[in-house]
Design a protein around this motif. Structure first.
Motif, PDB file in Angstrom:
ATOM      1  N   LYS A 101       6.506   0.040 -11.295  1.00 36.19           N
ATOM      2  CA  LYS A 101       6.219   1.442 -11.017  1.00 36.19           C
ATOM      3  C   LYS A 101       5.450   1.570  -9.703  1.00 36.19           C
ATOM      4  O   LYS A 101       5.767   2.434  -8.869  1.00 36.19           O
ATOM      5  CB  LYS A 101       5.407   2.035 -12.177  1.00 36.19           C
ATOM      6  CG  LYS A 101       5.097   3.497 -12.024  1.00 36.19           C
ATOM      7  CD  LYS A 101       4.308   4.009 -13.217  1.00 36.19           C
ATOM      8  CE  LYS A 101       3.892   5.453 -12.998  1.00 36.19           C
ATOM      9  NZ  LYS A 101       3.026   5.927 -14.078  1.00 36.19           N
ATOM     10  N   GLN A 102       4.474   0.707  -9.490  1.00 33.60           N
ATOM     11  CA  GLN A 102       3.699   0.757  -8.262  1.00 33.60           C
ATOM     12  C   GLN A 102       4.568   0.398  -7.061  1.00 33.60           C
ATOM     13  O   GLN A 102       4.415   0.998  -5.992  1.00 33.60           O
ATOM     14  CB  GLN A 102       2.486  -0.166  -8.351  1.00 33.60           C
ATOM     15  CG  GLN A 102       1.410   0.372  -9.267  1.00 33.60           C
ATOM     16  CD  GLN A 102       0.235  -0.570  -9.422  1.00 33.60           C
ATOM     17  OE1 GLN A 102       0.342  -1.770  -9.161  1.00 33.60           O
ATOM     18  NE2 GLN A 102      -0.881  -0.030  -9.860  1.00 33.60           N
ATOM     19  N   GLU A 103       5.472  -0.552  -7.228  1.00 33.04           N
ATOM     20  CA  GLU A 103       6.387  -0.899  -6.141  1.00 33.04           C
ATOM     21  C   GLU A 103       7.273   0.287  -5.768  1.00 33.04           C
ATOM     22  O   GLU A 103       7.518   0.551  -4.588  1.00 33.04           O
ATOM     23  CB  GLU A 103       7.237  -2.105  -6.523  1.00 33.04           C
ATOM     24  CG  GLU A 103       6.486  -3.410  -6.524  1.00 33.04           C
ATOM     25  CD  GLU A 103       7.309  -4.575  -7.039  1.00 33.04           C
ATOM     26  OE1 GLU A 103       8.506  -4.383  -7.373  1.00 33.04           O
ATOM     27  OE2 GLU A 103       6.749  -5.685  -7.119  1.00 33.04           O
ATOM     28  N   ARG A 104       7.755   1.018  -6.784  1.00 34.56           N
ATOM     29  CA  ARG A 104       8.562   2.219  -6.503  1.00 34.56           C
ATOM     30  C   ARG A 104       7.731   3.264  -5.764  1.00 34.56           C
ATOM     31  O   ARG A 104       8.205   3.885  -4.811  1.00 34.56           O
ATOM     32  CB  ARG A 104       9.105   2.803  -7.804  1.00 34.56           C
ATOM     33  CG  ARG A 104      10.278   2.055  -8.395  1.00 34.56           C
ATOM     34  CD  ARG A 104      10.952   2.836  -9.526  1.00 34.56           C
ATOM     35  NE  ARG A 104      10.051   3.217 -10.585  1.00 34.56           N
ATOM     36  CZ  ARG A 104       9.796   2.489 -11.679  1.00 34.56           C
ATOM     37  NH1 ARG A 104      10.387   1.333 -11.832  1.00 34.56           N
ATOM     38  NH2 ARG A 104       8.957   2.928 -12.599  1.00 34.56           N
ATOM     39  N   GLU A 105       6.485   3.452  -6.222  1.00 32.64           N
ATOM     40  CA  GLU A 105       5.619   4.433  -5.569  1.00 32.64           C
ATOM     41  C   GLU A 105       5.303   4.021  -4.138  1.00 32.64           C
ATOM     42  O   GLU A 105       5.271   4.869  -3.239  1.00 32.64           O
ATOM     43  CB  GLU A 105       4.328   4.613  -6.377  1.00 32.64           C
ATOM     44  CG  GLU A 105       4.542   5.344  -7.690  1.00 32.64           C
ATOM     45  CD  GLU A 105       3.298   5.387  -8.571  1.00 32.64           C
ATOM     46  OE1 GLU A 105       2.267   4.777  -8.207  1.00 32.64           O
ATOM     47  OE2 GLU A 105       3.362   6.051  -9.622  1.00 32.64           O
ATOM     48  N   ILE A 106       5.095   2.729  -3.906  1.00 29.87           N
ATOM     49  CA  ILE A 106       4.840   2.240  -2.548  1.00 29.87           C
ATOM     50  C   ILE A 106       6.060   2.480  -1.675  1.00 29.87           C
ATOM     51  O   ILE A 106       5.932   2.910  -0.523  1.00 29.87           O
ATOM     52  CB  ILE A 106       4.448   0.741  -2.581  1.00 29.87           C
ATOM     53  CG1 ILE A 106       3.046   0.590  -3.164  1.00 29.87           C
ATOM     54  CG2 ILE A 106       4.537   0.120  -1.193  1.00 29.87           C
ATOM     55  CD1 ILE A 106       2.649  -0.854  -3.455  1.00 29.87           C
ATOM     56  N   ALA A 107       7.246   2.224  -2.204  1.00 31.23           N
ATOM     57  CA  ALA A 107       8.479   2.462  -1.441  1.00 31.23           C
ATOM     58  C   ALA A 107       8.617   3.950  -1.104  1.00 31.23           C
ATOM     59  O   ALA A 107       8.990   4.306   0.025  1.00 31.23           O
ATOM     60  CB  ALA A 107       9.692   1.980  -2.229  1.00 31.23           C
ATOM     61  N   MET A 108       8.294   4.817  -2.073  1.00 28.28           N
ATOM     62  CA  MET A 108       8.357   6.256  -1.803  1.00 28.28           C
ATOM     63  C   MET A 108       7.349   6.641  -0.724  1.00 28.28           C
ATOM     64  O   MET A 108       7.657   7.442   0.178  1.00 28.28           O
ATOM     65  CB  MET A 108       8.092   7.058  -3.084  1.00 28.28           C
ATOM     66  CG  MET A 108       9.243   7.026  -4.063  1.00 28.28           C
ATOM     67  SD  MET A 108       8.974   7.825  -5.685  1.00 28.28           S
ATOM     68  CE  MET A 108       7.649   8.940  -5.472  1.00 28.28           C
TER      69      MET A 108
END
Length: 154
Positions: A101-108
């Protein structure tokens, strides 16, 4: 996902505490049996202070009970190990979910930052164009003013 972990944790904590209490009780029972076995080993009710067949059978029975209790303790330890493995698996999965989830948020956030950088670059480009247009307009006005002044004067 966190709710599921919390729910599993709420079920596992009491079962771990119960399992530990059960294990402690079993160990105490085994220690008591061991003391009774030692007492039966020291019994010598035969003639001339020797051990009788009955004394040996009693000792053997106590040893069998101790072995059964040991087997129960081993089974309880195996169950506790399984519970801990299950808990660790749930924790691992939760951490994996959180990191994804944090990786997705970082990508966003990176995409958003790139878009903002692109917008800033476009605004700078528009500003440069405006500055150059203004500068060219000023030069052309000065040039036309100079030619007009030379024409009127001369």
């Amino acid at each position: 996902m966190f709710k599921r972990y919390l729910l599993v944790l709420l079920f596992l904590i009491p079962s771990i505490a119960f399992a530990q209490a059960k294990l402690d009780r079993m160990i105490e029972e085994r220690e008591s049996m061991h003391r009774q076995w030692k007492a039966s080993e020291s019994k010598q009710t035969g003639i001339f202070g020797n051990r009788t067949k009955k004394d040996m059978i009693d000792s053997h029975e106590w040893m069998q009970r101790i072995i059964q209790k040991d087997n129960q303790i081993m089974e309880e330890l195996r169950l506790m190990s399984e519970i801990e493995k299950t808990e660790i698996t749930y924790e691992k999965n939760d951490y994996k979910f959180i990191s994804q989830k944090q990786e997705r948020e970082i990508a966003m956030l990176k995409r958003s930052l790139e878009e903002k950088d692109l917008q800033v670059t476009e605004k700078k480009s528009d500003k440069r164009i405006f500055e150059w247009t203004t500068f060219i307009f000023l030069l052309s006005t000065l040039g036309l003013g100079y030619f007009y002044w030379k024409k009127v004067k001369g």
